[in-house]
Design a protein around this motif. Structure first.
Motif, PDB file in Angstrom:
ATOM      1  N   GLN A 150       0.807  -1.211   0.000  1.00  0.00           N
ATOM      2  CA  GLN A 150       0.000   0.000   0.000  1.00  0.00           C
ATOM      3  C   GLN A 150       0.845   1.267   0.000  1.00  0.00           C
ATOM      4  O   GLN A 150       0.305   2.362  -0.002  1.00  0.00           O
ATOM      5  N   VAL A 277      -8.251   8.325  -8.851  1.00  0.00           N
ATOM      6  CA  VAL A 277      -8.087   7.069  -8.114  1.00  0.00           C
ATOM      7  C   VAL A 277      -8.080   7.432  -6.638  1.00  0.00           C
ATOM      8  O   VAL A 277      -7.134   8.055  -6.145  1.00  0.00           O
ATOM      9  N   HIS A 278      -9.146   7.063  -5.934  1.00  0.00           N
ATOM     10  CA  HIS A 278      -9.280   7.360  -4.514  1.00  0.00           C
ATOM     11  C   HIS A 278      -9.315   6.046  -3.734  1.00  0.00           C
ATOM     12  O   HIS A 278     -10.132   5.166  -4.028  1.00  0.00           O
ATOM     13  N   PHE A 279      -8.444   5.901  -2.728  1.00  0.00           N
ATOM     14  CA  PHE A 279      -8.410   4.703  -1.899  1.00  0.00           C
ATOM     15  C   PHE A 279      -9.104   4.990  -0.568  1.00  0.00           C
ATOM     16  O   PHE A 279      -8.797   5.988   0.099  1.00  0.00           O
ATOM     17  N   THR A 289     -15.430   3.177   6.398  1.00  0.00           N
ATOM     18  CA  THR A 289     -14.705   4.167   5.602  1.00  0.00           C
ATOM     19  C   THR A 289     -14.862   5.537   6.246  1.00  0.00           C
ATOM     20  O   THR A 289     -15.972   6.035   6.420  1.00  0.00           O
ATOM     21  N   TYR A 292     -10.801   9.259   2.332  1.00  0.00           N
ATOM     22  CA  TYR A 292     -10.174   8.715   1.130  1.00  0.00           C
ATOM     23  C   TYR A 292      -8.785   9.303   0.941  1.00  0.00           C
ATOM     24  O   TYR A 292      -8.543  10.483   1.238  1.00  0.00           O
ATOM     25  N   LYS A 294      -6.599  10.485  -1.862  1.00  0.00           N
ATOM     26  CA  LYS A 294      -6.784  10.877  -3.257  1.00  0.00           C
ATOM     27  C   LYS A 294      -5.455  10.746  -3.986  1.00  0.00           C
ATOM     28  O   LYS A 294      -4.722  11.714  -4.193  1.00  0.00           O
ATOM     29  N   ALA A 295      -5.138   9.491  -4.363  1.00  0.00           N
ATOM     30  CA  ALA A 295      -3.844   9.208  -4.993  1.00  0.00           C
ATOM     31  C   ALA A 295      -3.706   9.918  -6.333  1.00  0.00           C
ATOM     32  O   ALA A 295      -2.645  10.437  -6.668  1.00  0.00           O
ATOM     33  N   THR A 321       0.494   5.198  -9.648  1.00  0.00           N
ATOM     34  CA  THR A 321      -0.948   4.920  -9.658  1.00  0.00           C
ATOM     35  C   THR A 321      -1.583   5.408 -10.948  1.00  0.00           C
ATOM     36  O   THR A 321      -2.444   4.722 -11.526  1.00  0.00           O
ATOM     37  N   GLU A 330      -5.472  -0.570 -12.440  1.00  0.00           N
ATOM     38  CA  GLU A 330      -5.955   0.022 -11.188  1.00  0.00           C
ATOM     39  C   GLU A 330      -7.308   0.646 -11.486  1.00  0.00           C
ATOM     40  O   GLU A 330      -7.481   1.321 -12.501  1.00  0.00           O
ATOM     41  N   SER A 332     -10.257   3.128 -11.665  1.00  0.00           N
ATOM     42  CA  SER A 332     -10.231   4.588 -11.698  1.00  0.00           C
ATOM     43  C   SER A 332     -11.539   5.114 -12.263  1.00  0.00           C
ATOM     44  O   SER A 332     -12.337   4.379 -12.853  1.00  0.00           O
TER      45      SER A 332
END
Length: 536
Positions: A150, A277-279, A289, A292, A294-295, A321, A330, A332
């Motif tokens: 991660q 792409v938000h994890f 959750t 997030y 925000k990658a 990413t 990934e 998105s």
């Protein structure tokens, strides 16, 4: 008495000598650098100092004395005391050195409790957070529960550095400690190590291919070639008046030149619009959750045929990413088009035929090559999937041609990845990506594991392949000297957003944003570049 003394060291693997007749010392508080090309024996020499050679290596011959202990004759319990307590080790590849099943907080804590078994609870947690922060790890307290996969490559490397410093060792053996780090973090980590040396009188044995780091951060240098120390002495003296031809070659080598211009009518190969792409961040027993990461947060990019787009920014800025998202590796949001057709909504079956035309070279050549497959099987695996009609002989010829293109002997096809140096493994990864003759290649730090002479060779190779096949490259790197030699355009990412983009020469010579200026200043300061070098 010297803290570390190495005398007439010799190491062989399966009867083949890889290190022979190496001698040097490291004094308390001194920084000594081992430099040389991939395969020169630098890492084997360093690992021998703590008897950490991988299986297949004979017990080293010669003499190694560390803090008064004869290492080669020491019993296991004495080695346990030396490892971590007297000498900390930062390995070259953090992804293969960190346990993928344990959180980073647990792994750093383990390094502490191994030599301080009485430390527990809040004190241990506080110590782990302090070590991670000291190694430049942002938001350390919030990321204790993260797993290695991660984290970005740079973040993983900082976890390794934190673990190595857990018990304030007298000697730190650092095998390419800044390889995966961007230039600003490189500067911070190197200054951190210099500060620790001053405060703790800690010695440093630094293994690196970056001669500019050696120039700034080492007191003495040992130059290695083909397993032998061909020259050594004070850094200023060796760099100013190198006696050996090999040393002179290393000092003169760096990526040079510029890529061939892009045709004015070159079609767009890959296009991404407003990619996100938000994890999720999950906490509590029920793993709810709560926010997030925000990658990647609304990034747009276009790559044309024959063009290289450089993607730069600090570790964790979203570079890798974004590359994975464009390849649909990934999940998105946003619009992605490849060769003019939207691919964002395609399922795996419809996406599979496109895979051969868009390939990736991963950042970690150790973790991305199967240890159970030969080099020939690794490079030829894509052909077996996408061109099953080829006979074994035809596939073998294609694999041999790909290996030759990246500067490897086709006879090496029967060997396994562990038999190669880090630089050679990266070239194998490049051959695997190029064997299918793709239109787009995402290059994620393709030169990070390579010494300077091989970096220059790989840059020239990639430019030649691009010109010959009109390949489109997304080139992700923290080494701005290499990016400058490869890229037509540069996108600068920070916290998942593009803060500046434009022609490569303009970005390097006249960055407009403060963040970009800081990156360029750190990069070319590390390179000890003259002002006119930046302006050209």
């Amino acid at each position: 008495m010297s803290l570390l003394t190495v005398e007439d060291l010799a190491v062989a693997f399966r009867g083949r000598t890889v290190v022979e007749g190496v001698s040097f010392t490291v004094e308390p508080g001194e920084a000594v650098a081992l430099v040389g090309e991939s395969g020169s024996g630098k890492s084997v020499t360093a690992l021998s100092c703590l008897r950490l050679l991988p299986p297949g290596g004979t017990n080293p011959a010669g003499r190694i004395r560390l803090d008064g202990t004869e290492v080669l004759r020491a019993p296991e319990h004495e080695l346990q005391r030396l490892r971590g307590g007297v000498a900390g080790m930062v390995f070259q590849e953090p992804m293969t050195s960190l346990n993928p099943l344990h959180t980073v907080g647990r792994q750093v804590a383990e390094a502490v409790t191994l030599h301080q078994p009485g430390m527990r609870g809040a004190a241990l947690r506080e110590r782990v957070v302090h070590l991670l922060q000291r190694a430049g790890f942002a938001n350390a307290e919030e990321r204790l529960g993260a797993y290695p996969h991660q984290l970005s490559g740079g973040q993983r490397q900082r976890v390794m550095i934190a673990a190595a410093l857990a018990n304030d060792p007298k000697l730190l053996i650092a095998d390419e400690p800044t390889t995966a780090l961007d230039v600003t973090i490189q500067a911070q980590i190197l200054e951190l190590l210099a500060d620790l040396r001053r405060r703790l009188n800690m010695a440093l044995l630094l293994i690196t291919h970056d001669l500019q780091i050696v120039r700034r951060h080492a007191d003495r240098v040992v130059v290695m070639k083909d397993g032998r120390a061909v020259e050594q002495g004070p850094v200023a003296e060796v760099f100013a008046n190198p006696r050996h031809d090999y040393t002179r070659m290393l000092l003169a080598t760096e990526p040079r030149g510029r890529p061939a211009p892009v045709a004015p009518d070159a079609p767009v190969v890959m296009e991404g619009e407003q990619i996100k792409v938000h994890f999720p961040i999950r906490r509590g027993v029920l793993r709810r959750t709560v926010g997030y990461v925000k990658a990647v947060d609304g990034v747009s990019v276009t790559i044309r045929e024959g063009e290289t787009v450089g993607l730069v920014g600090e570790s964790g800025s979203g570079k890798t990413t974004l590359g994975l998202a464009l390849l649909r590796l990934e999940h998105s949001e946003g619009t992605i088009r490849f060769e003019g057709a939207p691919i964002q909504g395609l399922d795996r079956k419809r996406l599979r035929p496109l895979r051969r035309r868009m390939q990736i070279v991963f950042q970690d050549p150790y973790g991305s090559l199967s240890p159970r497959m030969t080099v020939g099987e690794i490079v030829g695996e894509g052909l077996a999937v996408h061109e099953p009609q080829l006979s074994r002989a035809e596939r073998g010829r294609a694999v041999a041609a790909a290996l030759e293109e990246v500067g490897l002997d086709p006879a090496m096809a029967e060997r396994y990845p562990h038999e190669f140096s880090g630089g050679q493994r990266q070239r194998i990864a490049i051959a695997r990506a190029l064997v299918l003759k793709p239109r787009l290649v995402v290059l994620d730090e393709p030169t990070s594991a390579l010494d300077v002479s091989v970096q220059a060779q790989v840059v020239e190779l990639l430019r030649a392949l691009q010109e010959r096949h009109r390949l489109a490259y997304l080139f992700i790197s923290h080494d701005l000297r290499v990016v400058r030699a490869m890229a037509h355009r540069i996108l600068v990412l920070k916290d998942g957003r593009v803060v500046e983009e434009g022609e490569a020469e303009r970005i390097v010579a006249a960055p407009r944003e403060p963040y970009t200026r800081a990156l360029m200043a750190a990069a070319f300061d590390l390179a000890t570049a003259e002002p006119e070098m930046v302006r050209t």
